[in-house]
Every structure is written in C-alpha cells, then in structure tokens.
Write a protein that holds these residues in place. Sequence first.
Motif, PDB file in Angstrom:
ATOM      1  N   ASN A 207      53.271  19.984  29.296  1.00  7.77           N
ATOM      2  CA  ASN A 207      51.814  21.225  29.116  1.00  7.77           C
ATOM      3  C   ASN A 207      51.325  22.248  29.918  1.00  7.77           C
ATOM      4  N   VAL A 208      51.616  22.360  31.132  1.00 10.50           N
ATOM      5  CA  VAL A 208      51.478  23.188  32.005  1.00 10.50           C
ATOM      6  C   VAL A 208      52.863  24.407  31.783  1.00 10.50           C
ATOM      7  N   ALA A 209      54.123  23.888  31.941  1.00 11.37           N
ATOM      8  CA  ALA A 209      55.659  25.000  31.976  1.00 11.37           C
ATOM      9  C   ALA A 209      55.702  23.872  31.732  1.00 11.37           C
ATOM     10  N   PRO A 210      55.884  23.911  30.449  1.00  9.70           N
ATOM     11  CA  PRO A 210      56.782  24.192  29.107  1.00  9.70           C
ATOM     12  C   PRO A 210      58.401  25.081  28.951  1.00  9.70           C
ATOM     13  N   GLY A 211      58.349  25.711  29.783  1.00 11.25           N
ATOM     14  CA  GLY A 211      59.832  26.821  29.732  1.00 11.25           C
ATOM     15  C   GLY A 211      60.012  26.626  30.740  1.00 11.25           C
ATOM     16  N   LEU A 212      60.022  25.945  32.078  1.00 11.51           N
ATOM     17  CA  LEU A 212      60.235  26.161  32.791  1.00 11.51           C
ATOM     18  C   LEU A 212      61.583  23.939  32.847  1.00 11.51           C
ATOM     19  N   CYS A 213      59.935  23.257  31.989  1.00  8.60           N
ATOM     20  CA  CYS A 213      60.565  21.699  32.084  1.00  8.60           C
ATOM     21  C   CYS A 213      61.463  22.398  30.669  1.00  8.60           C
ATOM     22  N   LEU A 257      43.316  27.196  33.537  1.00  4.07           N
ATOM     23  CA  LEU A 257      43.891  28.285  34.346  1.00  4.07           C
ATOM     24  C   LEU A 257      45.018  29.083  33.621  1.00  4.07           C
ATOM     25  N   LEU A 258      44.946  28.852  32.580  1.00  6.00           N
ATOM     26  CA  LEU A 258      45.624  29.467  31.117  1.00  6.00           C
ATOM     27  C   LEU A 258      45.315  30.111  30.170  1.00  6.00           C
ATOM     28  N   GLY A 259      43.858  29.653  30.003  1.00  2.00           N
ATOM     29  CA  GLY A 259      43.680  30.441  29.140  1.00  2.00           C
ATOM     30  C   GLY A 259      44.333  29.148  27.742  1.00  2.00           C
ATOM     31  N   ARG A 260      44.221  27.885  28.136  1.00  2.00           N
ATOM     32  CA  ARG A 260      45.170  27.153  27.189  1.00  2.00           C
ATOM     33  C   ARG A 260      43.506  26.655  26.651  1.00  2.00           C
ATOM     34  N   SER A 261      43.298  25.991  27.267  1.00  2.88           N
ATOM     35  CA  SER A 261      42.362  24.514  26.710  1.00  2.88           C
ATOM     36  C   SER A 261      40.705  24.375  27.927  1.00  2.88           C
ATOM     37  N   ASP A 278      42.301  23.096  44.641  1.00  4.90           N
ATOM     38  CA  ASP A 278      42.621  23.273  45.152  1.00  4.90           C
ATOM     39  C   ASP A 278      44.344  22.601  44.682  1.00  4.90           C
ATOM     40  N   ALA A 279      44.989  21.830  44.478  1.00  6.45           N
ATOM     41  CA  ALA A 279      46.121  21.432  44.467  1.00  6.45           C
ATOM     42  C   ALA A 279      46.603  21.975  43.482  1.00  6.45           C
ATOM     43  N   VAL A 280      46.091  21.528  42.510  1.00  3.71           N
ATOM     44  CA  VAL A 280      46.717  22.372  40.934  1.00  3.71           C
ATOM     45  C   VAL A 280      47.696  23.489  40.854  1.00  3.71           C
ATOM     46  N   ARG A 281      46.121  24.492  41.526  1.00  4.97           N
ATOM     47  CA  ARG A 281      46.212  25.912  41.619  1.00  4.97           C
ATOM     48  C   ARG A 281      47.168  26.402  42.684  1.00  4.97           C
ATOM     49  N   ALA A 282      47.304  25.584  43.743  1.00  3.84           N
ATOM     50  CA  ALA A 282      48.089  25.920  44.747  1.00  3.84           C
ATOM     51  C   ALA A 282      49.721  25.422  44.071  1.00  3.84           C
ATOM     52  N   ALA A 283      49.733  24.900  43.626  1.00  5.04           N
ATOM     53  CA  ALA A 283      51.142  24.340  42.694  1.00  5.04           C
ATOM     54  C   ALA A 283      51.910  24.695  41.609  1.00  5.04           C
ATOM     55  N   LEU A 289      53.454  30.237  38.307  1.00  6.27           N
ATOM     56  CA  LEU A 289      52.463  30.032  36.433  1.00  6.27           C
ATOM     57  C   LEU A 289      51.126  30.671  36.899  1.00  6.27           C
ATOM     58  N   LEU A 290      50.903  30.998  37.902  1.00  6.59           N
ATOM     59  CA  LEU A 290      49.772  31.886  38.518  1.00  6.59           C
ATOM     60  C   LEU A 290      50.479  32.889  39.321  1.00  6.59           C
ATOM     61  N   ASP A 291      49.074  34.089  39.636  1.00 10.61           N
ATOM     62  CA  ASP A 291      49.484  35.185  39.596  1.00 10.61           C
ATOM     63  C   ASP A 291      48.403  35.007  41.414  1.00 10.61           C
ATOM     64  N   GLY A 292      49.425  35.312  42.431  1.00  8.49           N
ATOM     65  CA  GLY A 292      48.874  35.106  43.311  1.00  8.49           C
ATOM     66  C   GLY A 292      48.333  33.886  44.578  1.00  8.49           C
TER      67      GLY A 292
END
Length: 292
Positions: A207-213, A257-261, A278-283, A289-292
């Motif tokens: 759902n979050v990383a479709p390209g990498l999966c 965070l990706l503006g998708r939902s 916090d763990a989701v953002r860090a991962a 998948l996120l800048d910073g």
Amino acid sequence: MFTGSLTALITPFKNNAVDEAALQGLVQWQLDEGTDGLVPCGTTGESPTLSADEQRRVIELTVEAAAGRAPVIAGAGSNDTSKGIALSRQAEAAGADGLLIVTPYYNKPNQEGLYRHFEAIHDAVSLPILIYNIPGRSVIDMSVKTMSALSRLERIVGVKDATGDMARARDQREACGEDFTLLSGDDSTAVEFAANGGDGAISVTSNVAPGLCAQIWDAAAAGELAEARSIDSGLAELHKALFLDPSPGPAKYALSLLGRSGVDVRLPITEPGEAAKDAVRAAMSRAGLLDG
C-alpha cells in the motif's frame, strides 16, 4: 494466474463514508508503480465494518480504476457459508477477476467443515478462488491435506498463506502441485517464502511502497533472490512498523504522509498512537519514501 506483488488495499474513508476519489487514485498509483494485482475488501480493507453495499461499491470502483491493467481479487469471505456465497456472487457481478476467501473465523469448524465451506462457495460461482489461511486471526488452521483436496476442485487455484511457516510452503507445493499458486500473506517473511517456492505476496506494505514491493517480486521471479533480499532489507522496519498498532491504522497513517489517503478508520480499529506514528515515519524515511 495471480502472481507477483499484489496489494491488500486499504479502504479510504472520509466522514465515515468510502472516499471514492481517494480509492481510485490509490489504485491508479499502485498500477503506475508496478503492482501486479489488487485485493480490495480484505482485512486490510476493513471488510468486517463494510456493509454489503459498500463492499460491492469498493469492488466496482477498484475494477473501474484498474481498467483491466491488473487482476482484482475481491475479499468475499465470511464465517457463514451462505453469506460467503452471497458476497462471492456479488463480487463476481461487480466485475472481480477472482475471490479471496478466508477460513471461517470464530466458529472453529473441523477440516471436513473447512472443505465443505470452500466447496460450497466454489460450486456457487465461476471465478477462481484463493484460500486465505490465517490461523492468527481465524483461530483454525487449514491442514495441507485439506488444502490438497481443495486444490483438485477446478476453481480453487491457490492460497494466501499467513502462517509464517516456510516448511508449509514447501509442503503445499508438493501436495497441491506446480500450478497451485502460493502467495505469502506475511510481509516480514515474504522473500523467504519465495525462496521456498512462493509465487508472490498479498501485501500490506505495498500500500505504502508499491514500487519497491514490485521490484522485490520482479527480482524473485527472475531467480535473483539476493537482489530481492537486498531490496526487502530496506523495508524491514516498515514491515514491522505497519503492525505496531492494529492494521490498517498505521498503513493509513503512512499513506496520509504521502497524500494518498486520510487516516480515518472504523471502530473497533483506532488511529495509531504516537509511538507507532513515529516508527512509521522513521521506517518510511529509511526506505526512501519520505524526505528527511
């Protein structure tokens, strides 16, 4: 038939209704990123809280947005065989390409009951069916012997295996044959599932990383398991973070965070706590998948 990276789609909500625009936008993004199949109305899609009309509409919207670019395998399971038949027929009428049928939860049928449940649904529809074996949620575990017997039915074509048991993958391949599709239902062990004969995964992380999966399963299909493991290692933290609080709360937060939902979920699922966020953002940052 159904192989590679398949996404167990969330159902976006807005004001406690299905957010149709967000759902179709998510489907388009998934396909643009290389997702091989779409699975609406599963556990990740909060199917227990969807009305029959909502479930039908979610499938219709997914089919419409997919526009034949990838198969749509609709969740249509129930612990009531008659209801499972009704939901399966509804999914077929809505245009689904296949069905994902979970083992009947709560009732705790024996193996004969499991066989007859799936046989009844099989006989009531014309779509291919994937068995969803997830003892952690359903309490019951379909035996390899029962799965082998079901695999002889014309339209029982594979399994989503969420047991996390790698030996089970090998045993199922031997018992059910080379044409029986083995899909992992556990992101954390999916690559090892591939190494033991798996054909793909029905994934929450995608759902979050479709390209990498998609890249993971492209590599696995090419026999490049070292490459698949390398890509997967960058997602290892995300696989865990998405289940730190009950799913799909963390996945919806990640997509927000990706503006998708939006982050809206339906009770009894709640929005994830701050530690999980916090763990989701860090991962996501670690996975690029996120800048910073």
